[in-house]
Design a protein around this motif. Structure first.
Motif, mmCIF file in Angstrom:
data_model
loop_
_atom_site.group_PDB
_atom_site.id
_atom_site.type_symbol
_atom_site.label_atom_id
_atom_site.label_comp_id
_atom_site.label_asym_id
_atom_site.label_seq_id
_atom_site.Cartn_x
_atom_site.Cartn_y
_atom_site.Cartn_z
ATOM 1 N N GLY A 134 38.843 50.003 38.289
ATOM 2 C CA GLY A 134 39.266 49.888 36.899
ATOM 3 C C GLY A 134 38.112 49.802 35.927
ATOM 4 O O GLY A 134 38.224 49.199 34.853
ATOM 5 N N VAL A 135 36.998 50.399 36.284
ATOM 6 C CA VAL A 135 35.794 50.371 35.451
ATOM 7 C C VAL A 135 35.617 51.728 34.792
ATOM 8 O O VAL A 135 35.798 52.773 35.434
ATOM 9 N N THR A 136 35.249 51.736 33.511
ATOM 10 C CA THR A 136 35.026 52.974 32.788
ATOM 11 C C THR A 136 33.726 52.884 31.998
ATOM 12 O O THR A 136 33.532 51.950 31.212
ATOM 13 N N GLY A 150 41.181 45.470 31.448
ATOM 14 C CA GLY A 150 41.646 45.379 30.076
ATOM 15 C C GLY A 150 40.705 44.617 29.162
ATOM 16 O O GLY A 150 41.057 44.339 28.007
ATOM 17 N N ALA A 151 39.517 44.266 29.653
ATOM 18 C CA ALA A 151 38.558 43.516 28.840
ATOM 19 C C ALA A 151 37.979 44.394 27.729
ATOM 20 O O ALA A 151 38.050 45.621 27.781
#
Length: 277
Positions: A134-136, A150-151
């Motif tokens: 979930g890292v972009t 969602g951070a």
């Protein structure tokens, strides 16, 4: 984050949406045994590659710009008049993806979805999404960020290379003898080498976020392998160049890249470690 002009802001939103859609198409297939086909260059192809391709292209077509995707028909595209286009790798690191179905516990998930916007032969925007974690990583308008889940996104930047050591990142599957020789020259130059092995375009991202200093890639790649990550590295303060020090360019007549070298510190004289320097 810095304020982007309206057109670039809209393009970044489209790229992020497309990359996340590609990741969402991949995840249900990860960790499952899938048939593996092989393309003409013997690189692997799975249902996940094609599912991500469809999801990404379906989003990007709404922008009205042409899409150059590894899983489309890149060699057959008439690109001569393309000044502005999307360059896409729907699943970069298919070997890592396939290993996830063959090992227990599943592997580290070091595969990515890459979406870049090319203008006049240069990547001006890039998104590197890591579906499993979930890292972009993404960049536009001269700034780069990293978002986890969602951070809120945080800005990232390269670091000054340490005087007495160098962290060098190399491909887990494709490093080769020349990279080994480069590492030996770094050590002969008086620097201790810390080698970090990583799959897919995450190697570039390690440099972009200041976790590594140098990434030499002497085994050929294609434009879709490097475009999004190059945008992130350059916006973070680093560079990506060919053996002669020229910035890596896009929409070339041959989509294959020559040897590629990525660095974080502009003062790093990496060319002296090459055999033909």
């Amino acid at each position: 984050m810095d304020v982007l002009d309206a057109a670039l802001d809209a393009a970044l939103d489209a790229a992020l949406d497309a990359a996340l859609a590609g990741g969402a198409a991949i995840l249900p297939l990860y960790g499952r045994p899938l048939p593996v086909d092989h393309k003409a260059d013997d690189s692997p192809l799975t249902q996940a590659d094609t599912a991500a391709h469809r999801a990404i292209v379906g989003r990007l077509e709404a922008t009205g710009l042409p899409v150059l995707s590894e899983e489309g028909d890149p060699e057959g595209a008439d690109r001569r008049d393309w000044r502005r286009f999307w360059c896409v790798d729907p699943l970069d690191g298919t070997k890592e993806f396939v290993k996830g179905a063959a090992t227990s516990p599943i592997t580290s998930g070091e595969f990515t979805v890459n979406v870049a916007l090319i203008e006049d032969g240069a990547p001006v925007l890039g998104v590197v999404h890591v579906p499993v974690h979930g890292v972009t990583y993404y960049a536009a308008g001269g700034a780069a960020w990293k978002r986890t889940g969602g951070a809120e996104p945080v800005p990232i930047s390269t670091r000054r290379a340490p005087e007495g050591s160098l962290t060098v990142v190399a491909s887990r599957d494709h490093a080769g003898a020349e990279v080994d020789a480069i590492l030996a020259r770094v050590e002969a130059d008086g620097r201790a080498v810390e080698a970090a092995s990583m799959g897919s375009s995450l190697k570039f991202c390690l440099v972009a976020e200041g976790q590594a200093d140098f990434y030499p890639r002497t085994v050929p790649t294609f434009e879709w392998d490097t475009a999004a990550a190059q945008a992130v590295v350059e916006a973070a303060g680093g560079g990506v160049a060919t053996r002669d020090g020229a910035r890596l360019a896009y929409n070339k007549s041959d989509l294959r890249n020559p040897s590629v070298f990525c660095w974080g510190d502009s003062a790093l004289d990496w060319r002296r470690w090459l055999a033909d320097s």
